[in-house]
Write a protein that holds these residues in place. Structure first.
Motif, mmCIF file in Angstrom:
data_model
loop_
_atom_site.group_PDB
_atom_site.id
_atom_site.type_symbol
_atom_site.label_atom_id
_atom_site.label_comp_id
_atom_site.label_asym_id
_atom_site.label_seq_id
_atom_site.Cartn_x
_atom_site.Cartn_y
_atom_site.Cartn_z
ATOM 1 N N ALA A 1 8.562 -5.627 4.667
ATOM 2 C CA ALA A 1 8.522 -4.300 4.151
ATOM 3 C C ALA A 1 8.443 -3.302 4.987
ATOM 4 C CB ALA A 1 7.309 -4.180 3.016
ATOM 5 N N LEU A 2 7.494 -3.432 6.144
ATOM 6 C CA LEU A 2 7.071 -2.459 7.335
ATOM 7 C C LEU A 2 8.629 -2.225 7.932
ATOM 8 C CD1 LEU A 2 3.783 -3.942 8.342
ATOM 9 C CD2 LEU A 2 4.106 -1.504 7.632
ATOM 10 N N SER A 3 9.301 -3.372 8.551
ATOM 11 C CA SER A 3 10.560 -3.136 8.906
ATOM 12 C C SER A 3 11.810 -2.305 8.249
ATOM 13 C CB SER A 3 11.365 -4.616 9.323
ATOM 14 O OG SER A 3 10.194 -5.425 10.123
ATOM 15 N N ALA A 4 11.642 -2.664 6.841
ATOM 16 C CA ALA A 4 12.546 -1.956 6.148
ATOM 17 C C ALA A 4 12.141 -0.371 6.075
ATOM 18 C CB ALA A 4 12.678 -2.493 4.545
ATOM 19 N N ASP A 5 10.823 -0.174 6.017
ATOM 20 C CA ASP A 5 10.324 0.988 5.887
ATOM 21 C C ASP A 5 10.680 1.677 7.194
ATOM 22 O OD1 ASP A 5 8.725 3.155 4.570
ATOM 23 O OD2 ASP A 5 7.051 2.727 5.869
ATOM 24 N N ALA A 6 10.333 1.173 8.347
ATOM 25 C CA ALA A 6 10.386 2.232 9.572
ATOM 26 C C ALA A 6 12.034 2.101 9.860
ATOM 27 C CB ALA A 6 10.145 1.053 10.637
ATOM 28 N N LEU B 1 0.764 -1.257 0.024
ATOM 29 C CA LEU B 1 -0.073 0.068 0.164
ATOM 30 C C LEU B 1 0.836 1.138 0.102
ATOM 31 C CD1 LEU B 1 -2.515 -1.061 2.685
ATOM 32 C CD2 LEU B 1 -3.078 -0.893 0.101
ATOM 33 N N GLY B 2 1.162 1.961 -1.163
ATOM 34 C CA GLY B 2 1.727 3.289 -1.463
ATOM 35 C C GLY B 2 3.272 3.078 -1.073
ATOM 36 N N PRO B 3 3.698 4.360 -1.468
ATOM 37 C CA PRO B 3 5.204 4.489 -1.447
ATOM 38 C C PRO B 3 5.821 4.126 -0.026
ATOM 39 C CG PRO B 3 4.119 6.368 -1.484
ATOM 40 C CD PRO B 3 2.992 5.719 -1.775
ATOM 41 N N THR B 4 5.400 4.288 0.840
ATOM 42 C CA THR B 4 6.057 4.045 2.170
ATOM 43 C C THR B 4 4.838 3.137 2.791
ATOM 44 O OG1 THR B 4 4.832 5.907 3.239
ATOM 45 C CG2 THR B 4 7.102 6.037 2.575
ATOM 46 N N CYS B 5 5.429 1.771 3.314
ATOM 47 C CA CYS B 5 4.583 0.776 3.749
ATOM 48 C C CYS B 5 3.841 0.853 4.925
ATOM 49 C CB CYS B 5 5.499 -0.566 3.856
ATOM 50 S SG CYS B 5 4.517 -2.116 3.889
ATOM 51 N N VAL B 6 4.206 1.786 6.005
ATOM 52 C CA VAL B 6 3.604 1.977 7.300
ATOM 53 C C VAL B 6 2.498 3.091 7.084
ATOM 54 C CG1 VAL B 6 4.131 2.912 9.670
ATOM 55 C CG2 VAL B 6 5.783 1.414 8.796
ATOM 56 N N ARG B 7 2.892 4.001 6.283
ATOM 57 C CA ARG B 7 1.874 4.945 5.920
ATOM 58 C C ARG B 7 0.612 4.357 5.122
ATOM 59 N NH1 ARG B 7 0.956 9.603 8.924
ATOM 60 N NH2 ARG B 7 -0.811 10.775 7.747
ATOM 61 N N GLY B 8 1.122 3.403 4.395
ATOM 62 C CA GLY B 8 -0.167 2.958 3.517
ATOM 63 C C GLY B 8 -0.820 2.130 4.549
ATOM 64 N N GLN B 9 -0.295 1.292 5.340
ATOM 65 C CA GLN B 9 -1.135 0.505 6.412
ATOM 66 C C GLN B 9 -1.795 1.291 7.263
ATOM 67 O OE1 GLN B 9 -0.395 -3.160 7.662
ATOM 68 N NE2 GLN B 9 0.429 -3.751 5.785
#
Length: 286
Positions: A202-207, A89-97
């Protein structure tokens, strides 16, 4: 079907047999799985939000206790977790979630609710309450992530969740609980599958890449009743996180450090967590 999927499905079937509704809902073009249990209480709808690598099944043991106090109990599987399909979800995973959580509250919950988030779900719930207070009548934070305690401490937490060996799996299991149940230690190696999914990676890498944390002014500005629950046996998140939240939560927040609570009390001590949530609801008139 692998062992993790099998256990998830067994839990789902047991909940359905006891009257919990399990369904897929369409939220912004993404299919999400959630549970819904009609309650007999006078309190508002309560929405339970899991953390990184968690699932709605993790709240299974608190559903029925909460249903006695609240009119409806909901728990959602965020994208790529539980029974919800993978989708960053989106360019940044955390924000997409996070965006998907907002849409879930708007379109599925349909009104102000008592939002309770654990770990990463707690961090997202803070942001939700700050940016969309019309969706949150009260906020519960159970061992929330998101404290600005320095990038290196957060890196250590995320690296501890990057389990690739049986030894690392057992070490992480010990960090999640006050006292790990023997069955959790027996199946500890399953964590390799749980924390190696595309969504979790993906969430870990994004964080790590974004380094975005909760801002003090966001916490101080929360207008609704707030409950903060921290485990006396918290071993996953750094102890500096407790100091951060204590310093920056609004003065009206109820802060509880509970002995024998680890990082996921909904799994280890469900009855005690239900009691904390109900006491808070009673004290604040929910």
């Amino acid at each position: 079907m692998d062992l993790i999927s099998g256990l998830q499905e067994v839990t789902r079937r047991m909940l359905v047999a006891r009257g919990v509704r399990s369904e897929m809902v369409d939220v912004g073009g993404q299919r999400l799985h959630h549970y819904e249990l009609k309650g007999s209480g006078k309190g508002p709808t309560i929405v339970l939000v899991h953390g990184l690598g968690g699932t709605a099944n993790g709240f299974a043991r608190v559903f029925f206790g909460l249903a006695k106090r609240f009119e409806r109990v909901l728990a959602v599987d965020l994208p790529g977790h539980g029974f919800s399909p993978e989708y960053c979800l989106g360019p940044t995973c955390v924000r997409g979630q996070y965006g998907m959580l907002v849409e879930y509250l708007r379109k599925v919950v349909g009104g102000p609710s008592f939002v309770v988030g654990n770990s990463l779900g707690g961090a997202m719930s803070v942001q939700l309450a700050a940016e969309h207070p019309e969706l949150v009548c009260a906020l519960g934070l159970v061992a929330p992530a998101g404290a600005d305690v320095g990038h290196e401490l957060i890196r250590e937490v995320l690296e501890s969740m990057d389990v690739r060996t049986a030894e690392q799996s057992r070490a992480l299991t010990k960090r999640l609980f006050h006292r790990p149940p023997w069955v959790m230690m027996l199946f500890a190696d399953m964590l390799r599958g749980i924390y190696s999914t595309p969504a979790v990676r993906a969430l870990s890498a994004d964080a790590l890449a974004t380094g975005e944390y909760l801002k003090p002014e966001v916490l101080k500005g929360l207008p609704m009743p707030v409950l903060f629950v921290w485990g006396g046996s918290e071993k996953l998140l750094p102890h500096q996180s407790l100091d951060f939240f204590r310093s920056h939560l609004p003065a009206h927040a109820r802060v509880r450090v509970v002995e024998r609570f680890g990082h996921i009390p909904q799994v280890e001590r469900p009855d005690e967590l239900v009691s904390e949530l109900i006491q808070f609801a009673n004290a604040t008139g929910l």
